[in-house]
Design an enzyme around this catalytic site. Structure first.
Site, short mmCIF file in Angstrom:
data_model
loop_
_atom_site.label_atom_id
_atom_site.label_comp_id
_atom_site.label_asym_id
_atom_site.label_seq_id
_atom_site.Cartn_x
_atom_site.Cartn_y
_atom_site.Cartn_z
N ASN A 83 0.86 -1.18 0.00
CA ASN A 83 0.00 0.00 0.00
C ASN A 83 0.90 1.23 0.00
O ASN A 83 1.78 1.36 0.86
CB ASN A 83 -0.92 0.01 1.23
CG ASN A 83 -1.89 1.19 1.19
OD1 ASN A 83 -1.47 2.34 1.29
ND2 ASN A 83 -3.16 0.90 1.03
N SER B 88 -5.37 -0.72 -2.58
CA SER B 88 -5.91 0.63 -2.51
C SER B 88 -6.97 0.63 -1.43
O SER B 88 -7.93 -0.14 -1.50
CB SER B 88 -6.49 1.01 -3.87
OG SER B 88 -6.77 2.38 -3.94
N GLU B 89 -6.80 1.45 -0.39
CA GLU B 89 -7.67 1.28 0.79
C GLU B 89 -9.13 1.60 0.52
O GLU B 89 -9.99 1.22 1.31
CB GLU B 89 -7.14 2.05 2.00
CG GLU B 89 -7.00 3.54 1.83
CD GLU B 89 -5.57 3.94 1.49
OE1 GLU B 89 -4.95 3.29 0.61
OE2 GLU B 89 -5.07 4.91 2.09
N ASN B 90 -9.44 2.26 -0.60
CA ASN B 90 -10.85 2.47 -0.92
C ASN B 90 -11.52 1.20 -1.44
O ASN B 90 -12.72 1.21 -1.68
CB ASN B 90 -11.03 3.63 -1.91
CG ASN B 90 -10.20 3.50 -3.16
OD1 ASN B 90 -9.15 2.86 -3.16
ND2 ASN B 90 -10.65 4.09 -4.24
N SER C 72 -11.41 -4.34 3.05
CA SER C 72 -10.19 -3.62 2.74
C SER C 72 -9.34 -3.45 4.00
O SER C 72 -8.12 -3.67 3.99
CB SER C 72 -10.54 -2.25 2.15
OG SER C 72 -9.38 -1.60 1.69
#
Lengths: 221, 221, 221, 221
Positions: free
Chosen positions: B22, B45-47, B85
């Site tokens: 990340n 991708s943390e979304n 996530s």
């Protein structure tokens, strides 16, 4: 919920709006936020809102416009840096802001919808996030007890729905939407398309229709 | 190579084939350009997805990175909600997180999310990333714009997480935390130990194997 | 995990088996249990297992055969009534059984994979399930603190995989599988089909490939 | 109509159009046959889907009910994992759960998952269902096979949940818990109050509106 289709008009939806209400909003930097419903909230004149979601987008996008137009009393979010209005009102003492780590925010909303009383997370231990919270230790590891979040209304953005309210999100627009679908007294989704029940592959449904009270067809207004 | 590219290039050499990574916004996004031949990583991708790639051609709807900007995706991408996530992030399934820092101290504490009274953007996903990722690499310029130390005896700003940093990479030096101690393992080309000492407030050990920073190639792919 | 395909042979998988190990197994009354891997565990002669999953199926189906053939030292499950061997060995004192409410079992496994220290659930309050557990009260409601579960190995059954390990489950065979994919040191999925990365719609992936260490093609043996 | 069908028929009249219902194994599975005209319910199956229907034609792979038996599905079905399944159950998104009982008492306690030393099948999903569903209807024969009371002053067997039962339907009577008190609201055709008193250990109030049980029609659809 045995009615043939859950589609409603903005007029019908407005019956659910009231001053001082709390709103869970889907989206991440505006992606996955129901822009039509946000605009209708603005047009409706409703105020003193508590809004709960990942971020406050920009001053002119997503949920950000409600902040910019001063309809919001309190924000619970993980990030407000992209909307200068949020920070400005916060520092001026006009807006209450509760900052929550993003993963903790997801868990708190999930707990609110899942009938759980909270979760134990290591995130935030040793930081100001732990202030005022119950701490538990197991096997030498400290955890914060993080409590559920719920709201009066959840506003979601999905790509497709069937008339029973089953939802399919698109790409990165999923984010917080599926969690919020369980955590509010009334759940409305703005969707690009509504098909008949049976036209969405049951494996592909990301939010079961029983969780969704109403559908708004995007751009309908 | 300027400072940022030098740092990105050095961090890229730390990544192993198959790593799940990340990357924070800003400097860390330069890292993929410097990956060695044959090293393939998966970007989280943390979304809500794994498989982030560079934008190629026209943007696809709802395909955005965690900064909300249009991006691409690689074959084998998977989308998911914010709960999964951060289960992936907090649960140790991300091998490496690379992010910027305002301050790091010799206890492995990181501060990078607020300057009280000045800048309160919120922690976003940073607290969970720093708590959960197996390796936490802080990639930042060695000193502040006014020349002040950022690698400190103790952080003065509110922490992002306590004791979680595993490496620090700057344009002057590479430090690793080994058995809880801050160890200088590499110096950037042309940089003396004296210069590093002068710009570092933290106490650190100089590794017996301390050598010049390995920076293969020079120009990004 | 940057190798071209995660497919392994039973021979390679057996290197992961050892006496006394703990195993998370997907499935609900056998549906969603990887029968080929279970049979190979049996053939390998491994014993003193701790098995964790919803139920012990029947004496001649799913995970049940490991119980019937006395390879199991401890069962953690929500239901054992359909396999008379489990109850018989339990009453005879030959087998340790920990019964966990099904929703709590799901949450405990989820915590194990998500880096959470536990959840607060109202389920089990006022019953023998609360014995020995920490209790917390908030707003007059009592909750049990339920702690994470993890295992050495997770054995999953999926319908399709791509060579990166992305998984798609079929119908009701999903159940506990996606949760277990995060909660073990080594994760293997038995699948009916392996396709190339990019051939599974990224929206449809139910378990991201980074969580899966190995794939067994069903019936390969 | 035999006792079981009478009970199922009466419970069916309690269900409202649009209700989300979870039916336990055995007697409760007869209920859909007795639904009044125009009442459509959605059946939740705790192994991970909403939209359970009767098996029509050949079984589909991996389409089984919570008893592990092949079943059908209706248009608009949604599949999900065990975590979401129990988030739906525990979180109050199931309107009605109908399940059998070994004992119920006048405090609304239910015992239906074990007889110490004799039968320990496990609680499966019952504890979560009884804790989380909005209405908990116990559908059972009024007395044991040997004529002993099952509606008691206090349960003697280990509880499934404390104080969560909302109604009890037997072949003799319909009881509701109103403001924490057990109230007899209906008597089955031809059954006297004296007979009910004789076969009930619990203290109960007879509603001033107590009437004969409504059992529309007589034969299943």
């Amino acid at each position: 919920m045995g009615t043939p289709c859950k589609r409603v008009s903005y007029e019908q939806l407005r019956l659910r709006f009231h001053d001082g209400m709390s709103i869970l909003f889907g989206g991440f930097m505006g992606c996955g936020t129901p822009d039509g419903i946000v605009r209708d909230l603005l047009d409706s004149g409703v105020r003193d809102l508590t809004i709960i979601g990942n971020d406050t987008a920009c001053a002119d996008t997503g949920i950000g416009i409600l902040v910019a137009k001063r309809r919001v009393r309190k924000v619970i979010a993980s990030h407000i840096g992209t909307n200068p209005e949020t920070g400005r009102q916060m520092i001026a003492g006009e807006l209450e802001v509760e900052l929550v780590p993003q993963g903790t925010l997801a868990e708190r909303i999930r707990c609110g919808g899942a009938g759980l009383g909270g979760v134990l997370t290591p995130t935030g231990v040793g930081t100001i996030v732990e202030e005022g919270k119950t701490k538990l230790s197991f096997d030498g590891v400290e955890y914060l007890v993080e409590r559920p979040l719920r709201a009066d209304l959840a506003i979601l953005k999905a790509h497709r729905a069937d008339d029973k309210g089953n939802l399919v999100y698109r790409r990165a627009a999923r984010n917080f939407n599926p969690l919020m679908a369980l955590a509010a007294d009334f759940v409305v989704a703005e969707v690009d398309e509504i098909v008949c029940a049976g036209e969405i592959d049951p494996e592909l449904v990301m939010t079961p229709g029983i969780l969704v009270n109403a559908l708004i067809l995007s751009g309908e207004k | 190579m300027d400072a940022k590219n030098l740092i990105a290039c050095r961090v890229a050499q730390e990544l192993k084939d198959g790593d799940v990574v990340n990357l924070g916004i800003g400097l860390p996004t330069l890292i993929p350009d410097y990956l060695p031949e044959g090293i393939r990583i998966t970007l989280q991708s943390e979304n809500g997805f794994l498989g982030l790639g560079p934008l190629v051609g026209d943007p696809l709807p709802d395909l955005v990175n965690a900064g909300g900007k249009p991006c691409g995706m690689v074959p084998g991408t998977a989308f998911f909600d914010s709960a999964l996530s951060f289960a992936i992030i907090r649960g140790g399934h991300v091998d490496v997180t690379v992010l910027g820092g305002l301050e790091v101290d010799q206890l492995g504490n990181l501060a990078n999310w607020m300057v009280p009274g000045k800048m309160v953007p919120g922690m976003g996903g940073a607290m969970d990333l720093v708590t959960g990722a197996r390796n936490v690499i802080v990639a930042m310029e060695h000193a502040t714009k006014s020349g002040g130390a950022k690698i400190l005896y103790r952080c003065s700003l509110p922490l992002t997480a306590a004791g979680k940093v595993t490496s620090i990479v700057t344009e002057l030096a590479f430090f690793r935390f080994i058995d809880g101690q801050l160890v200088l393992t590499e110096t950037a080309p042309g940089i003396t130990l004296e210069e590093i000492r002068a710009k570092t407030e933290a106490e650190f050990i100089v590794s017996t194997q301390c050598c010049e920073m390995k920076l293969p190639g020079s120009t990004p792919k």
